[in-house]
Design a protein around this motif. Structure first.
Motif, PDB file in Angstrom:
ATOM      1  N   LYS A   9       0.811  -1.218   0.000  1.00 22.91           N
ATOM      2  CA  LYS A   9       0.000   0.000   0.000  1.00 22.91           C
ATOM      3  C   LYS A   9       0.847   1.272   0.000  1.00 22.91           C
ATOM      4  O   LYS A   9       0.352   2.348   0.345  1.00 22.91           O
ATOM      5  CB  LYS A   9      -0.977   0.007   1.177  1.00 22.91           C
ATOM      6  N   GLU A  10       2.097   1.162  -0.401  1.00 22.88           N
ATOM      7  CA  GLU A  10       2.963   2.321  -0.561  1.00 22.88           C
ATOM      8  C   GLU A  10       3.480   2.363  -1.997  1.00 22.88           C
ATOM      9  O   GLU A  10       3.445   1.354  -2.718  1.00 22.88           O
ATOM     10  CB  GLU A  10       4.145   2.272   0.423  1.00 22.88           C
ATOM     11  N   ILE A  11       3.960   3.541  -2.427  1.00 22.73           N
ATOM     12  CA  ILE A  11       4.496   3.705  -3.780  1.00 22.73           C
ATOM     13  C   ILE A  11       6.016   3.759  -3.709  1.00 22.73           C
ATOM     14  O   ILE A  11       6.592   4.590  -2.996  1.00 22.73           O
ATOM     15  CB  ILE A  11       3.960   4.992  -4.437  1.00 22.73           C
ATOM     16  N   LEU A  35      -1.963  11.411 -12.531  1.00 23.08           N
ATOM     17  CA  LEU A  35      -2.509  10.686 -11.381  1.00 23.08           C
ATOM     18  C   LEU A  35      -4.004  10.944 -11.294  1.00 23.08           C
ATOM     19  O   LEU A  35      -4.472  12.037 -11.626  1.00 23.08           O
ATOM     20  CB  LEU A  35      -1.845  11.138 -10.076  1.00 23.08           C
ATOM     21  N   ASN A  36      -4.732   9.928 -10.825  1.00 21.97           N
ATOM     22  CA  ASN A  36      -6.179  10.024 -10.712  1.00 21.97           C
ATOM     23  C   ASN A  36      -6.648   9.353  -9.429  1.00 21.97           C
ATOM     24  O   ASN A  36      -5.903   8.590  -8.797  1.00 21.97           O
ATOM     25  CB  ASN A  36      -6.846   9.364 -11.922  1.00 21.97           C
ATOM     26  N   GLY A  37      -7.895   9.620  -9.067  1.00 24.11           N
ATOM     27  CA  GLY A  37      -8.444   9.033  -7.858  1.00 24.11           C
ATOM     28  C   GLY A  37      -8.392   7.516  -7.867  1.00 24.11           C
ATOM     29  O   GLY A  37      -8.217   6.883  -6.817  1.00 24.11           O
ATOM     30  N   ALA A  38      -8.532   6.916  -9.046  1.00 22.02           N
ATOM     31  CA  ALA A  38      -8.459   5.453  -9.137  1.00 22.02           C
ATOM     32  C   ALA A  38      -7.097   4.929  -8.699  1.00 22.02           C
ATOM     33  O   ALA A  38      -6.999   3.836  -8.125  1.00 22.02           O
ATOM     34  CB  ALA A  38      -8.757   5.009 -10.565  1.00 22.02           C
ATOM     35  N   ASP A  39      -6.039   5.698  -8.959  1.00 19.92           N
ATOM     36  CA  ASP A  39      -4.706   5.281  -8.515  1.00 19.92           C
ATOM     37  C   ASP A  39      -4.612   5.263  -7.004  1.00 19.92           C
ATOM     38  O   ASP A  39      -3.968   4.387  -6.405  1.00 19.92           O
ATOM     39  CB  ASP A  39      -3.637   6.212  -9.095  1.00 19.92           C
ATOM     40  N   MET A  40      -5.231   6.257  -6.359  1.00 18.01           N
ATOM     41  CA  MET A  40      -5.233   6.290  -4.902  1.00 18.01           C
ATOM     42  C   MET A  40      -5.957   5.062  -4.343  1.00 18.01           C
ATOM     43  O   MET A  40      -5.493   4.440  -3.372  1.00 18.01           O
ATOM     44  CB  MET A  40      -5.934   7.555  -4.392  1.00 18.01           C
ATOM     45  N   GLY A  45      -5.589  -0.964  -2.300  1.00 15.69           N
ATOM     46  CA  GLY A  45      -6.124  -2.296  -2.512  1.00 15.69           C
ATOM     47  C   GLY A  45      -7.613  -2.344  -2.759  1.00 15.69           C
ATOM     48  O   GLY A  45      -8.232  -3.410  -2.696  1.00 15.69           O
ATOM     49  N   LEU A  46      -8.219  -1.187  -3.093  1.00 17.13           N
ATOM     50  CA  LEU A  46      -9.671  -1.104  -3.232  1.00 17.13           C
ATOM     51  C   LEU A  46     -10.151  -1.095  -4.687  1.00 17.13           C
ATOM     52  O   LEU A  46     -11.353  -1.168  -4.929  1.00 17.13           O
ATOM     53  CB  LEU A  46     -10.179   0.174  -2.535  1.00 17.13           C
ATOM     54  N   TYR A  47      -9.238  -0.990  -5.649  1.00 16.03           N
ATOM     55  CA  TYR A  47      -9.654  -0.855  -7.052  1.00 16.03           C
ATOM     56  C   TYR A  47      -8.625  -1.546  -7.940  1.00 16.03           C
ATOM     57  O   TYR A  47      -7.796  -0.900  -8.555  1.00 16.03           O
ATOM     58  CB  TYR A  47      -9.765   0.630  -7.396  1.00 16.03           C
ATOM     59  N   PRO A  48      -8.654  -2.880  -8.017  1.00 19.61           N
ATOM     60  CA  PRO A  48      -7.657  -3.596  -8.816  1.00 19.61           C
ATOM     61  C   PRO A  48      -7.776  -3.273 -10.300  1.00 19.61           C
ATOM     62  O   PRO A  48      -8.864  -2.955 -10.794  1.00 19.61           O
ATOM     63  CB  PRO A  48      -7.970  -5.069  -8.537  1.00 19.61           C
ATOM     64  N   ALA A  49      -6.656  -3.350 -10.992  1.00 21.95           N
ATOM     65  CA  ALA A  49      -6.656  -3.147 -12.437  1.00 21.95           C
ATOM     66  C   ALA A  49      -7.426  -4.275 -13.115  1.00 21.95           C
ATOM     67  O   ALA A  49      -7.484  -5.396 -12.602  1.00 21.95           O
ATOM     68  CB  ALA A  49      -5.223  -3.097 -12.958  1.00 21.95           C
ATOM     69  N   PRO A  50      -8.031  -4.021 -14.272  1.00 23.62           N
ATOM     70  CA  PRO A  50      -8.762  -5.080 -14.975  1.00 23.62           C
ATOM     71  C   PRO A  50      -7.817  -6.170 -15.468  1.00 23.62           C
ATOM     72  O   PRO A  50      -6.607  -5.948 -15.591  1.00 23.62           O
ATOM     73  CB  PRO A  50      -9.425  -4.334 -16.141  1.00 23.62           C
ATOM     74  N   PRO A  51      -8.340  -7.366 -15.757  1.00 20.70           N
ATOM     75  CA  PRO A  51      -7.491  -8.450 -16.257  1.00 20.70           C
ATOM     76  C   PRO A  51      -6.699  -8.027 -17.491  1.00 20.70           C
ATOM     77  O   PRO A  51      -7.221  -7.337 -18.364  1.00 20.70           O
ATOM     78  CB  PRO A  51      -8.509  -9.551 -16.601  1.00 20.70           C
ATOM     79  N   GLN A  55      -0.992  -5.299 -12.285  1.00 18.45           N
ATOM     80  CA  GLN A  55      -1.664  -5.058 -11.006  1.00 18.45           C
ATOM     81  C   GLN A  55      -0.826  -4.200 -10.072  1.00 18.45           C
ATOM     82  O   GLN A  55      -1.368  -3.490  -9.223  1.00 18.45           O
ATOM     83  CB  GLN A  55      -1.992  -6.392 -10.334  1.00 18.45           C
ATOM     84  N   GLU A  56       0.493  -4.278 -10.204  1.00 14.33           N
ATOM     85  CA  GLU A  56       1.358  -3.582  -9.251  1.00 14.33           C
ATOM     86  C   GLU A  56       1.858  -2.245  -9.777  1.00 14.33           C
ATOM     87  O   GLU A  56       2.402  -1.444  -9.016  1.00 14.33           O
ATOM     88  CB  GLU A  56       2.550  -4.465  -8.864  1.00 14.33           C
ATOM     89  N   ILE A  57       1.701  -1.962 -11.077  1.00 13.78           N
ATOM     90  CA  ILE A  57       2.126  -0.686 -11.654  1.00 13.78           C
ATOM     91  C   ILE A  57       0.876   0.148 -11.923  1.00 13.78           C
ATOM     92  O   ILE A  57       0.070  -0.187 -12.789  1.00 13.78           O
ATOM     93  CB  ILE A  57       2.915  -0.871 -12.958  1.00 13.78           C
TER      94      ILE A  57
END
Length: 312
Positions: A9-11, A35-40, A45-51, A55-57
């Motif tokens: 949960k850190e960058i 940067l956008n709210g989705a990145d925050m 851990g609340l908004y995973p990237a789509p398949p 996931q980590e970038i």
């Protein structure tokens, strides 16, 4: 390649293998990523990237130069200046993007502005025109007018001939928001300044009951942000009496075909406004990739007008 990376949960900034363009894809050397709210939310851990997306970038928007092209790419060649919304992985030195998601960068834009353009202007345009069908002469209310999507929506509404009002909580930013073309009002008691034909909801549930009170007959509410809460109680009789509509919308999880159509609308209907000097990308701050963690803290701190962008 180096990339902003989510770890516990850190960058942090880490090395990753260089991606390779597949069929229909191009490899882009990223020069700027907004940067956008989705990145925050993804960091928490609340908004995973789509398949299919890293996931980590993090990172949903980028601008850069085409490095190489996979099989079947027809429109863009190495060296082309391009920008796009992607599912994730934009905050890296290299990113793979499907050709159909790319648009050219207007000649008038520098890299930082281009890197902060795709997500907010696409989101705003899709919400107020594709979803709410805003027309010239109608009255648009934008909640959260100082943010990235808010500043984009104000300018797009003004350029379309709408009468634009925006709520801005931070009194120090109201004059700057007004310069974008809106009548700026406090968040409290906003319904007194209506009625409005279209309301763009970027804050969330607390505004919804008063949104309905502020709506004109036949009005439309578009919900694209719920940072202040996701559940609200509505008077359905009032909704019926006003023949009102409520839309909800997100972009990230849409299939390629839909995203490609949205990219074409952005290219056809929005990018010419930049060439004509009618709209711009307000930049709150820029950071080098090495200070990605500071960029996230700047975004989270609030009190800013416009975009926070990583420059690579």
């Amino acid at each position: 390649m180096r990339a902003a990376t989510i770890r516990e949960k850190e960058i942090v900034v880490e090395e990753h293998p260089d991606p390779v363009a597949g069929t229909g894809e191009v490899l882009v050397r990223v020069h700027a990523a907004g940067l956008n709210g989705a990145d925050m939310m993804q960091r928490r851990g609340l908004y995973p990237a789509p398949p299919g997306s890293p996931q980590e970038i993090p990172g949903m928007e980028l601008a850069g130069e085409v490095v190489s092209c996979g099989d079947g790419v027809e429109r863009f060649a190495p060296g082309a200046r391009v920008m796009a919304i992607i599912g994730g992985g934009a905050q890296a030195e290299l990113a793979v993007v499907h050709e159909r998601l790319l648009t050219p960068v207007p000649e008038s834009l520098g890299w930082a502005a281009a890197g902060g353009l795709p997500e907010v202007f696409t989101t705003a345009h899709d919400a107020i025109f594709s979803q709410a069908q805003l027309l010239a002469g109608e009255r648009l209310l934008v909640h959260g007018g100082a943010g990235g999507v808010g500043t984009a929506a104000i300018q797009l509404g003004r350029a379309a001939g709408a009468e634009v009002t925006a709520t801005v909580r931070n009194a120090e930013l109201r004059e700057q928001v007004a310069e974008l073309g809106a009548r700026v009002i406090p968040c409290e008691g906003f319904a007194e300044h209506g009625p409005f034909d279209v309301i763009l909801e970027l804050v969330g549930a607390p505004n919804m009951p008063e949104n309905l009170n502020a709506l004109a007959t036949g009005g439309r509410i578009v919900v694209i942000g719920v940072g202040a809460g996701a559940k609200a109680e509505l008077n359905l009789l009032a909704l019926m009496g006003k023949r009102a509509r409520i839309h909800g919308s997100t972009l990230r999880a849409r299939p390629l075909e839909e995203k490609a159509l949205i990219a074409r609308r952005l290219e056809r209907e929005v990018l010419p406004l930049f060439e004509r000097g009618l709209v711009r990308v307000p930049l709150a701050d820029t950071f080098p990739l090495e200070r990605a963690a500071d960029a996230y803290e700047r975004f989270a701190a609030g009190g800013k007008l416009g975009k926070v962008v990583l420059e690579l």
